[in-house]
Design a protein around this motif. Structure first.
Motif, PDB file in Angstrom:
ATOM      1  N   THR A 114       0.801  -1.218   0.000  1.00  0.00           N
ATOM      2  CA  THR A 114       0.000   0.000   0.000  1.00  0.00           C
ATOM      3  C   THR A 114       0.836   1.271   0.000  1.00  0.00           C
ATOM      4  O   THR A 114       0.292   2.361   0.140  1.00  0.00           O
ATOM      5  N   ARG A 115       2.140   1.148  -0.151  1.00  0.00           N
ATOM      6  CA  ARG A 115       3.005   2.325  -0.277  1.00  0.00           C
ATOM      7  C   ARG A 115       3.987   2.093  -1.427  1.00  0.00           C
ATOM      8  O   ARG A 115       4.353   0.957  -1.719  1.00  0.00           O
ATOM      9  N   GLU A 116       4.380   3.171  -2.076  1.00  0.00           N
ATOM     10  CA  GLU A 116       5.421   3.075  -3.094  1.00  0.00           C
ATOM     11  C   GLU A 116       6.741   2.790  -2.385  1.00  0.00           C
ATOM     12  O   GLU A 116       7.155   3.560  -1.512  1.00  0.00           O
ATOM     13  N   PHE A 117       7.381   1.689  -2.725  1.00  0.00           N
ATOM     14  CA  PHE A 117       8.625   1.329  -2.057  1.00  0.00           C
ATOM     15  C   PHE A 117       9.517   0.608  -3.057  1.00  0.00           C
ATOM     16  O   PHE A 117       9.043  -0.211  -3.851  1.00  0.00           O
ATOM     17  N   VAL A 122      -2.680   0.769   9.106  1.00  0.00           N
ATOM     18  CA  VAL A 122      -3.855   1.578   8.754  1.00  0.00           C
ATOM     19  C   VAL A 122      -4.189   1.449   7.272  1.00  0.00           C
ATOM     20  O   VAL A 122      -5.349   1.247   6.886  1.00  0.00           O
ATOM     21  N   LEU A 123      -3.178   1.555   6.430  1.00  0.00           N
ATOM     22  CA  LEU A 123      -3.431   1.543   4.988  1.00  0.00           C
ATOM     23  C   LEU A 123      -3.829   0.154   4.492  1.00  0.00           C
ATOM     24  O   LEU A 123      -4.649   0.022   3.580  1.00  0.00           O
ATOM     25  N   VAL A 124      -3.263  -0.893   5.087  1.00  0.00           N
ATOM     26  CA  VAL A 124      -3.665  -2.257   4.722  1.00  0.00           C
ATOM     27  C   VAL A 124      -5.118  -2.491   5.111  1.00  0.00           C
ATOM     28  O   VAL A 124      -5.907  -3.049   4.335  1.00  0.00           O
ATOM     29  N   ALA A 125      -5.507  -2.049   6.317  1.00  0.00           N
ATOM     30  CA  ALA A 125      -6.907  -2.193   6.748  1.00  0.00           C
ATOM     31  C   ALA A 125      -7.838  -1.413   5.831  1.00  0.00           C
ATOM     32  O   ALA A 125      -8.930  -1.876   5.486  1.00  0.00           O
TER      33      ALA A 125
END
Length: 222
Positions: A63-66, A147-150
């Motif tokens: 859920t994040r650019e990595f 939080v973002l995964v949920a």
């Protein structure tokens, strides 16, 4: 490269893939499976000398650019006395079956039947709380991931719980221990809520990360 080169790495990886049939070979010494917006992995992390490896269970949120698949919640295999244990490439054939069984026993998240997204998020919460209780550096990225995964998963109970925990922990975090890029507690929480409120953007990020890291072919848990 050491004498334990590409051929050895491929053989070792194939052995561990047989030990964990629910995972796919992603790269040499890396096994992955996808669980919704998360990948769960087993990394055979080379020692500095290159003649042995640390079996390591971990997750990575999409859920994040990595730029890489991270070792979030990383757990290296521990010996009976509780120290990190490496497996020598020279002894791999004799040790990997027992080592893979012990790693599965020690892992906080199941390496057999896949854990649910809820379990993964709760483990991220538990890690963040433990970091605070032990006086370790704040688990900023783990809280963001939870939080973002949920949010991407669409869990209406876990999301507000995560946001409340993030707010509570942020009140306790010492500024001197936060990442230099941390924008301040109020801005961080506002930005987190904003991202969590845009599930379509999160899903676009997930799809982008799947493409960037070439994850399309790994096993996906339904």
């Amino acid at each position: 490269m050491s004498k334990d080169g590409p051929a050895t790495a491929r053989r070792v990886t194939a052995d561990w893939a047989r030990a964990y049939e629910g995972f796919s070979v992603w790269r040499p010494l890396r096994l992955l499976r996808r669980i919704g917006p998360v990948v769960q992995g087993i990394t055979l992390d080379r020692t500095t000398s290159g003649d042995a490896y640390f079996p390591t269970a971990h997750i990575h949120a999409l859920t994040r650019e990595f730029p890489v698949v991270s070792l979030t919640l990383g757990q290296r295999l521990l010996s009976p006395s509780g120290v990190q244990e490496a497996v020598a490439f020279a002894s791999h054939a004799d040790l990997y079956i027992e080592a893979s069984a012990r790693l599965a026993e020690q892992s906080r998240l199941s390496l057999g039947d896949a854990p649910g997204v809820e379990q993964i998020v709760k483990e991220l919460h538990a890690f963040a709380v433990a970091q605070q209780e032990r006086g370790y550096p704040p688990a900023v990225f783990e809280m963001e991931d939870s939080v973002l995964v949920a949010a991407a998963y669409g869990d209406s109970e876990l999301l507000p719980r995560g946001l409340r925990l993030a707010a509570d922990l942020a009140e306790e975090w010492k500024v001197s221990r936060l990442p230099l890029s941390f924008p301040g507690k109020a801005d961080w929480l506002a930005g987190l809520e904003e991202k969590a409120g845009s599930p379509s953007v999160l899903n676009d990020t997930i799809e982008s990360q799947i493409a960037v890291h070439k994850l399309g072919g790994i096993h996906q848990v339904q």
